[in-house]
Structures are given as C-alpha cells and as structure tokens.
Motif scaffolding. Sequence first.
Motif, PDB file in Angstrom:
ATOM      1  N   CYS A  29      56.256  75.544 103.398  1.00 17.28           N
ATOM      2  CA  CYS A  29      57.011  75.413 102.145  1.00 17.28           C
ATOM      3  C   CYS A  29      58.249  74.549 102.328  1.00 17.28           C
ATOM      4  CB  CYS A  29      57.419  76.800 101.636  1.00 17.28           C
ATOM      5  SG  CYS A  29      56.137  77.670 100.738  1.00 17.28           S
ATOM      6  N   LEU A  30      58.984  74.798 103.395  1.00 16.15           N
ATOM      7  CA  LEU A  30      60.232  74.065 103.622  1.00 16.15           C
ATOM      8  C   LEU A  30      59.990  72.622 104.049  1.00 16.15           C
ATOM      9  CD1 LEU A  30      62.351  76.797 105.461  1.00 16.15           C
ATOM     10  CD2 LEU A  30      62.329  76.213 103.029  1.00 16.15           C
ATOM     11  N   SER A  31      58.786  72.305 104.526  1.00 18.98           N
ATOM     12  CA  SER A  31      58.496  70.931 104.950  1.00 18.98           C
ATOM     13  C   SER A  31      58.237  70.001 103.778  1.00 18.98           C
ATOM     14  CB  SER A  31      57.287  70.917 105.888  1.00 18.98           C
ATOM     15  OG  SER A  31      56.102  71.266 105.186  1.00 18.98           O
ATOM     16  N   LEU A  32      57.944  70.551 102.586  1.00 23.49           N
ATOM     17  CA  LEU A  32      57.651  69.724 101.417  1.00 23.49           C
ATOM     18  C   LEU A  32      58.936  69.180 100.808  1.00 23.49           C
ATOM     19  CD1 LEU A  32      54.995  72.041  99.736  1.00 23.49           C
ATOM     20  CD2 LEU A  32      54.557  70.028 101.145  1.00 23.49           C
ATOM     21  N   SER A  33      58.849  67.997 100.219  1.00 21.90           N
ATOM     22  CA  SER A  33      59.987  67.361  99.562  1.00 21.90           C
ATOM     23  C   SER A  33      59.648  67.087  98.109  1.00 21.90           C
ATOM     24  CB  SER A  33      60.367  66.055 100.273  1.00 21.90           C
ATOM     25  OG  SER A  33      60.693  66.293 101.632  1.00 21.90           O
ATOM     26  N   SER A  34      60.683  66.947  97.291  1.00 24.17           N
ATOM     27  CA  SER A  34      60.513  66.839  95.848  1.00 24.17           C
ATOM     28  C   SER A  34      60.210  65.398  95.443  1.00 24.17           C
ATOM     29  CB  SER A  34      61.772  67.336  95.130  1.00 24.17           C
ATOM     30  OG  SER A  34      61.664  67.144  93.743  1.00 24.17           O
ATOM     31  N   THR A  35      59.004  65.162  94.951  1.00 21.73           N
ATOM     32  CA  THR A  35      58.630  63.828  94.468  1.00 21.73           C
ATOM     33  C   THR A  35      59.363  63.448  93.184  1.00 21.73           C
ATOM     34  OG1 THR A  35      56.458  64.055  95.496  1.00 21.73           O
ATOM     35  CG2 THR A  35      56.690  62.368  93.795  1.00 21.73           C
ATOM     36  N   PRO A  36      59.473  64.329  92.166  1.00 27.14           N
ATOM     37  CA  PRO A  36      60.206  63.936  90.955  1.00 27.14           C
ATOM     38  C   PRO A  36      61.669  63.601  91.218  1.00 27.14           C
ATOM     39  CG  PRO A  36      58.869  65.881  90.533  1.00 27.14           C
ATOM     40  CD  PRO A  36      58.836  65.659  92.012  1.00 27.14           C
ATOM     41  N   LEU A  37      62.313  64.357  92.101  1.00 29.68           N
ATOM     42  CA  LEU A  37      63.723  64.093  92.384  1.00 29.68           C
ATOM     43  C   LEU A  37      63.901  62.734  93.054  1.00 29.68           C
ATOM     44  CD1 LEU A  37      66.633  65.238  92.394  1.00 29.68           C
ATOM     45  CD2 LEU A  37      66.149  66.132  94.678  1.00 29.68           C
ATOM     46  N   VAL A  38      63.075  62.443  94.049  1.00 31.08           N
ATOM     47  CA  VAL A  38      63.181  61.161  94.750  1.00 31.08           C
ATOM     48  C   VAL A  38      62.828  60.006  93.813  1.00 31.08           C
ATOM     49  CG1 VAL A  38      62.268  59.795  96.663  1.00 31.08           C
ATOM     50  CG2 VAL A  38      62.754  62.219  96.986  1.00 31.08           C
ATOM     51  N   SER A  39      61.886  60.221  92.908  1.00 24.64           N
ATOM     52  CA  SER A  39      61.548  59.180  91.933  1.00 24.64           C
ATOM     53  C   SER A  39      62.741  58.856  91.050  1.00 24.64           C
ATOM     54  CB  SER A  39      60.359  59.629  91.075  1.00 24.64           C
ATOM     55  OG  SER A  39      59.216  59.867  91.877  1.00 24.64           O
ATOM     56  N   ARG A  40      63.522  59.871  90.709  1.00 27.11           N
ATOM     57  CA  ARG A  40      64.752  59.631  89.945  1.00 27.11           C
ATOM     58  C   ARG A  40      65.749  58.823  90.763  1.00 27.11           C
ATOM     59  NH1 ARG A  40      64.295  60.318  84.482  1.00 27.11           N
ATOM     60  NH2 ARG A  40      63.067  62.191  84.031  1.00 27.11           N
ATOM     61  N   GLY A 259      65.957  60.869 101.756  1.00 30.31           N
ATOM     62  CA  GLY A 259      65.136  61.231 100.609  1.00 30.31           C
ATOM     63  C   GLY A 259      64.228  62.410 100.858  1.00 30.31           C
ATOM     64  N   LEU A 260      63.869  62.649 102.122  1.00 30.24           N
ATOM     65  CA  LEU A 260      62.975  63.761 102.457  1.00 30.24           C
ATOM     66  C   LEU A 260      63.716  65.041 102.822  1.00 30.24           C
ATOM     67  CD1 LEU A 260      60.380  61.836 104.679  1.00 30.24           C
ATOM     68  CD2 LEU A 260      60.126  62.500 102.282  1.00 30.24           C
ATOM     69  N   ALA A 261      65.039  64.982 102.946  1.00 35.97           N
ATOM     70  CA  ALA A 261      65.806  66.109 103.471  1.00 35.97           C
ATOM     71  C   ALA A 261      66.166  67.118 102.387  1.00 35.97           C
ATOM     72  CB  ALA A 261      67.069  65.601 104.166  1.00 35.97           C
ATOM     73  N   GLN A 262      65.212  67.527 101.586  1.00 32.59           N
ATOM     74  CA  GLN A 262      65.371  68.629 100.633  1.00 32.59           C
ATOM     75  C   GLN A 262      64.018  69.306 100.481  1.00 32.59           C
ATOM     76  OE1 GLN A 262      63.527  67.354  98.097  1.00 32.59           O
ATOM     77  NE2 GLN A 262      63.800  65.214  98.557  1.00 32.59           N
ATOM     78  N   VAL A 263      64.009  70.420  99.780  1.00 31.14           N
ATOM     79  CA  VAL A 263      62.795  71.226  99.656  1.00 31.14           C
ATOM     80  C   VAL A 263      62.228  71.043  98.258  1.00 31.14           C
ATOM     81  CG1 VAL A 263      61.802  73.533  99.892  1.00 31.14           C
ATOM     82  CG2 VAL A 263      63.769  72.875 101.287  1.00 31.14           C
ATOM     83  N   SER A 264      60.920  70.895  98.186  1.00 30.11           N
ATOM     84  CA  SER A 264      60.250  70.631  96.916  1.00 30.11           C
ATOM     85  C   SER A 264      60.306  71.845  95.993  1.00 30.11           C
ATOM     86  CB  SER A 264      58.793  70.242  97.171  1.00 30.11           C
ATOM     87  OG  SER A 264      58.079  70.145  95.950  1.00 30.11           O
ATOM     88  N   GLU A 265      60.316  71.547  94.690  1.00 32.52           N
ATOM     89  CA  GLU A 265      60.261  72.625  93.704  1.00 32.52           C
ATOM     90  C   GLU A 265      58.919  73.353  93.715  1.00 32.52           C
ATOM     91  OE1 GLU A 265      58.818  68.842  92.061  1.00 32.52           O
ATOM     92  OE2 GLU A 265      60.703  69.434  92.993  1.00 32.52           O
ATOM     93  N   PHE A 266      57.905  72.766  94.358  1.00 34.22           N
ATOM     94  CA  PHE A 266      56.618  73.459  94.465  1.00 34.22           C
ATOM     95  C   PHE A 266      56.721  74.698  95.349  1.00 34.22           C
ATOM     96  CE2 PHE A 266      54.519  69.582  92.881  1.00 34.22           C
ATOM     97  CZ  PHE A 266      53.616  70.163  92.015  1.00 34.22           C
ATOM     98  N   SER A 267      57.760  74.781  96.161  1.00 35.79           N
ATOM     99  CA  SER A 267      57.934  75.991  96.964  1.00 35.79           C
ATOM    100  C   SER A 267      58.174  77.213  96.078  1.00 35.79           C
ATOM    101  CB  SER A 267      59.104  75.809  97.937  1.00 35.79           C
ATOM    102  OG  SER A 267      60.314  75.604  97.237  1.00 35.79           O
ATOM    103  N   PHE A 268      58.692  76.991  94.844  1.00 35.60           N
ATOM    104  CA  PHE A 268      58.825  78.098  93.907  1.00 35.60           C
ATOM    105  C   PHE A 268      57.459  78.712  93.592  1.00 35.60           C
ATOM    106  CE2 PHE A 268      62.614  75.565  92.098  1.00 35.60           C
ATOM    107  CZ  PHE A 268      63.453  76.077  93.073  1.00 35.60           C
ATOM    108  N   VAL A 269      56.500  77.831  93.308  1.00 32.17           N
ATOM    109  CA  VAL A 269      55.153  78.299  92.960  1.00 32.17           C
ATOM    110  C   VAL A 269      54.488  78.970  94.159  1.00 32.17           C
ATOM    111  CG1 VAL A 269      52.894  77.584  92.111  1.00 32.17           C
ATOM    112  CG2 VAL A 269      54.955  76.467  91.249  1.00 32.17           C
ATOM    113  N   LEU A 270      54.580  78.313  95.319  1.00 29.15           N
ATOM    114  CA  LEU A 270      53.930  78.852  96.512  1.00 29.15           C
ATOM    115  C   LEU A 270      54.534  80.191  96.911  1.00 29.15           C
ATOM    116  CD1 LEU A 270      53.631  75.584  98.648  1.00 29.15           C
ATOM    117  CD2 LEU A 270      51.839  76.707  97.321  1.00 29.15           C
ATOM    118  N   SER A 271      55.858  80.285  96.895  1.00 36.09           N
ATOM    119  CA  SER A 271      56.502  81.536  97.306  1.00 36.09           C
ATOM    120  C   SER A 271      56.214  82.656  96.315  1.00 36.09           C
ATOM    121  CB  SER A 271      58.009  81.333  97.450  1.00 36.09           C
ATOM    122  OG  SER A 271      58.572  80.855  96.233  1.00 36.09           O
ATOM    123  N   SER A 272      56.128  82.322  95.022  1.00 35.28           N
ATOM    124  CA  SER A 272      55.796  83.349  94.035  1.00 35.28           C
ATOM    125  C   SER A 272      54.392  83.894  94.269  1.00 35.28           C
ATOM    126  CB  SER A 272      55.899  82.760  92.621  1.00 35.28           C
ATOM    127  OG  SER A 272      55.499  83.704  91.651  1.00 35.28           O
TER     128      SER A 272
END
Length: 320
Positions: A29-40, A259-272
Amino acid sequence: MTVLMVAFGLLWGYLLNIRPTQSIFISTCLSLSSTPLVSRFLAFGARGEKEGDTDYSSVLLGMLVMQDVQLSLFIAVMPMLIQARNTTTNSIMLEILRIFVLAGQILFSLAVILLICLVIKTYLIGPFYRKLHTEGKGNREIIVLGVSAFIFLMLMVTEILNISMELGCFLAGALISSQGHVATDEVMLCVEPIRDFLAIIFFASVGLHVFPTFVFYELTVLMCLTLAVVVLKFVLAVLVLSLILPRNSRYIRWIVSAGLAQVSEFSFVLSSRARKSGIVSREVYLLILSVTTLSLLLAPALWRGTILKCAPKPDRRLTT
C-alpha cells in the motif's frame, strides 16, 4: 521499487513481530503513488527541451502506469492473502503446499479472465461500441448506460472467478480504450461528470474515517511515520533511477523521486477492504489513512522544492 518496499516491510515486520501477510499488505500500500496528484503537478510544468535530456514527465508517468498495473495484480492477489490469514496449519510443508495451491488458483483465474478479455476484444467490444455510437448520437444516456452495463458485467465475471471487482472495472476500461482515442474521448466526455461526482463522494467518505481526536493524540507518531515513509520512498526511487537513467539526465532522478514520494489514494480502498477481511486491525487501518493523508499534504511542498533546486531554468520558470 515495489519489491524493495516489500522487502523493507518484511524486515521491519520480522523485527516488530508482525504477521508476514500484514507486512506485505502495508508495504505494498505504501509503495503506491498518486497518479492524479502527479498529473496535476505536471500540468503546470514543462518538458525538458535540451537535446539528449530525458523528459522527466515521461519517466514519471511511465512509472506511475506500471504502478497502476501492479495495483491491479495486487488486487487480484488479495483473496489469497485473506485465505492465508483465515487458515491455520501447524506443518511447514502443509503451509507451503497451501500457498502453492492458492497461488495456482489465482494464476488459473487470471488466465481465464485474460482469455475472456482476448475474446471480448477480438469479437465483441468492436461491434458493441459501434452499436452504442450509432444509437447514442444525440443521446448520451445510451452510451453511459451501455458502458456502465459493460463495466458491471466485467465486475461480476471477476467476482465469480474469486479475483476482485476492482480488477474487473480496470479491465473493462482497458477494453474500451483499445478501440482508439476517438472512442476513449467520446466515452470520457460522457462519463467524466459521473467520475468527478463519485470522486467527490470517495474523498468525502474517506474524511469521515479520519478521526480528529486520533490524529491529535497520535500526531507525533503519525508525523514520524509519514516522514519515514516519504524519505524511504524518495531514497529508494533515487537509487533505482540512478541505475537505469543515462548519466546526462541524472537530475531527472531527483524530480521523479519527489513525484513518487507520497502514498496513493488507492491505499484508502485497499486498507478498507483489508480491514473488513481481517488482514489489518482498526488501529493499523487508521494509521494507513492518516499517513496517506499527511503524505499527500506534504507532496506539493516536496515537489516545488525539488523543481526549484534541480530542474533546468526553463522548466523551473514554467513550473513555479
């Protein structure tokens, strides 16, 4: 990079006496990065124009796409983690045999769904989209209804195969995009308002799970964990990129790593989903939510500082 994160997670899990399944899940989970944020971020940047320089936006987006592919595979493997957590054996050989059986089931299900996707792409998706395009002229509701029905169909197929519903939705989008940019743009024009509305509900519902009292009482721990995750991801990305990038574009490694040094919002879905399945406890779930949120809040400052420090002058002016 994901493999290194999982290795570090297993090491710390062993030192802290954490179950391997939980360590693998948290580190993935923590290895994933946010694609929408980096696209912004990249929307306000500029591409490198110096001859011989590698475009850092292409490198960054390429790594994020690969992470999205890894995410779909991890979602497919999640049922195996759930079964591994719910089964207890005393024999090492039985444990190893059970793992191989679960892995074989997942591989068989993936092979079946890939075969189904190949058949759909070859014989069905083309006529289906042309029919939608013909019937949907001047009537976008037909396109929205047809695309939604196809997504729910793929969702049900993957659920029957005991993979995951999210992977079915991902494959449905990939099959639709295989019809070309014109089809993709037409479908995106129709479903984009629905996507934005559901995204608002998604992030608002995530905020409902972040308790201010928990964040306040554990603020020191959360800040330390967030900084540790951000620094670890940044360092690992720098090390990996130093090995694969050419020498004349080494400055790109710092920008891509930021750009990769944050955690993706998909971790919300996975952790839930992991919490409902019993892979992680409620406390670990809240920690993942809080660390993810804080890392996303720190990401703009890290990106801006890295651009100011490392980007060439034309990129620096256009980005800031």
